[in-house]
Design an enzyme around this catalytic site. Sequence first.
Site, PDB file in Angstrom:
ATOM      1  N   ASP A  21       0.870  -1.184   0.000  1.00  0.00           N
ATOM      2  CA  ASP A  21       0.000   0.000   0.000  1.00  0.00           C
ATOM      3  C   ASP A  21       0.900   1.225   0.000  1.00  0.00           C
ATOM      4  O   ASP A  21       2.102   1.132   0.276  1.00  0.00           O
ATOM      5  CB  ASP A  21      -0.895  -0.008   1.256  1.00  0.00           C
ATOM      6  N   SER A  22       0.304   2.380  -0.266  1.00  0.00           N
ATOM      7  CA  SER A  22       1.066   3.624  -0.200  1.00  0.00           C
ATOM      8  C   SER A  22       1.484   3.940   1.241  1.00  0.00           C
ATOM      9  O   SER A  22       2.352   4.778   1.453  1.00  0.00           O
ATOM     10  CB  SER A  22       0.225   4.769  -0.753  1.00  0.00           C
ATOM     11  N   CYS A  84      -3.604  -0.930  -2.173  1.00  0.00           N
ATOM     12  CA  CYS A  84      -3.862   0.485  -2.442  1.00  0.00           C
ATOM     13  C   CYS A  84      -4.808   0.610  -3.640  1.00  0.00           C
ATOM     14  O   CYS A  84      -4.498   0.131  -4.735  1.00  0.00           O
ATOM     15  CB  CYS A  84      -2.536   1.177  -2.744  1.00  0.00           C
ATOM     16  N   GLU A 166      -6.506   8.530   9.736  1.00  0.00           N
ATOM     17  CA  GLU A 166      -5.209   8.342  10.422  1.00  0.00           C
ATOM     18  C   GLU A 166      -5.191   9.052  11.777  1.00  0.00           C
ATOM     19  O   GLU A 166      -4.504   8.623  12.698  1.00  0.00           O
ATOM     20  CB  GLU A 166      -4.057   8.808   9.517  1.00  0.00           C
ATOM     21  N   CYS A 198     -11.232   3.236  -1.091  1.00  0.00           N
ATOM     22  CA  CYS A 198      -9.941   3.719  -0.591  1.00  0.00           C
ATOM     23  C   CYS A 198      -9.654   2.954   0.688  1.00  0.00           C
ATOM     24  O   CYS A 198     -10.573   2.684   1.477  1.00  0.00           O
ATOM     25  CB  CYS A 198     -10.021   5.225  -0.322  1.00  0.00           C
ATOM     26  N   HIS A 200      -8.515   3.664   3.479  1.00  0.00           N
ATOM     27  CA  HIS A 200      -8.802   4.268   4.786  1.00  0.00           C
ATOM     28  C   HIS A 200     -10.288   4.323   5.133  1.00  0.00           C
ATOM     29  O   HIS A 200     -10.637   4.486   6.295  1.00  0.00           O
ATOM     30  CB  HIS A 200      -8.274   5.699   4.832  1.00  0.00           C
TER      31      HIS A 200
HETATM   32  N1  DGL Z   1      -3.987   3.876  -0.111  1.00  0.00           N
HETATM   33  C1  DGL Z   1      -4.625   4.913  -0.897  1.00  0.00           C
HETATM   34  C2  DGL Z   1      -5.818   4.324  -1.668  1.00  0.00           C
HETATM   35  O1  DGL Z   1      -6.408   3.338  -1.271  1.00  0.00           O
HETATM   36  C3  DGL Z   1      -5.060   6.084  -0.030  1.00  0.00           C
HETATM   37  C4  DGL Z   1      -3.914   6.930   0.470  1.00  0.00           C
HETATM   38  C5  DGL Z   1      -3.107   7.580  -0.643  1.00  0.00           C
HETATM   39  O2  DGL Z   1      -3.609   8.532  -1.286  1.00  0.00           O
HETATM   40  O3  DGL Z   1      -2.014   7.121  -0.875  1.00  0.00           O
HETATM   41  O4  DGL Z   1      -6.170   4.864  -2.683  1.00  0.00           O
END
Ligand code: DGL
Length: 295
Positions: A21-22, A84, A166, A198, A200
């Site tokens: 993931d990012s 991600c 977060e 997403c 989060h």
């Molecule tokens: N993990 C990213 C997503 O699911 C969200 C956070 C980011 O913008 O990197 O798109």
Amino acid sequence: MLITLVMSNRSINEMPIGIFDSGVGGLTVYRALHDRLPNEHFIYLGDTARVPYGTKSMATVERYAIENSVFLASRGIKMLVVACNTASALALPKIREKIGLDGVGVIGPGGRKAVEITKDNPHAKIGVIATEATVASNAYYEAIRRASDTAEVMQAGCPLFVPLAEENWTSEPETFSIAEKYLAAMKDFAPDALVLGCTHYPILRDVIQQTVGENVKLVDSGEATADEVAALLKEKGLENPNAVSGKRELCDDLDHFYVTDAADRFARVAERFLGTKPSKLEAVEVYGVDELGKI
Ligand code: DGL
């Protein structure tokens, strides 16, 4: 170069599943996979040095995604899950091209799940909320369209949900008022199902549900992905045959976590998201390596 190629004499079935993931958000996908697949082990990479991906261009996200995937492949994994949503939306074809492994993203499973749970209504309305880049890519729209010719789709970007999750602002009045603003047009659209597109957003599930109304079915793409990964492991004969003795706990020492920066912060936010910190957590560099053979 901090990357080393790990040679392993384990059978492929005993290898872990790689997840990237990012940053920390993909832990919601890790949790879904962990709950669904108690005999499997996981290696998670959070690209905390370069987060967020959701505001970046396709070329940049592709480059980061390839580096992350090559890193995980170098550790010895049997399958790669791109947790991600943004990387799944923008980079999955490139990842599959580069890595000789099954690469599973979260967009297809999330889109298919939304169609499946609304299939009784031929004119179902499906909403998608995601990062700006995911919305702009239309990847969810296309995934839903592949599964249904008739569903109506509306997408909305909700970028502030990422820092709110977060911060663990899961019930603050500010979070509700931001949700009202982001989701006003979505409420007018009145979707039957709403995809949390997403990593989060499952953390803010209650706020989102209360804002759009209890009759809207929320789809957690991470959970949908865990179901498809379970089916794929079975279909390919890749399930781990070794039952784990005793109860598996999230973040126990069978799972290994890597970050590209700020390991302490990752551990703190992980505790907010999962109620526990990773027992094995390491900082690594993954930059500049885009071919397995170069490692
Ligand atoms: N993990 C990213 C997503 O699911 C969200 C956070 C980011 O913008 O990197 O798109």
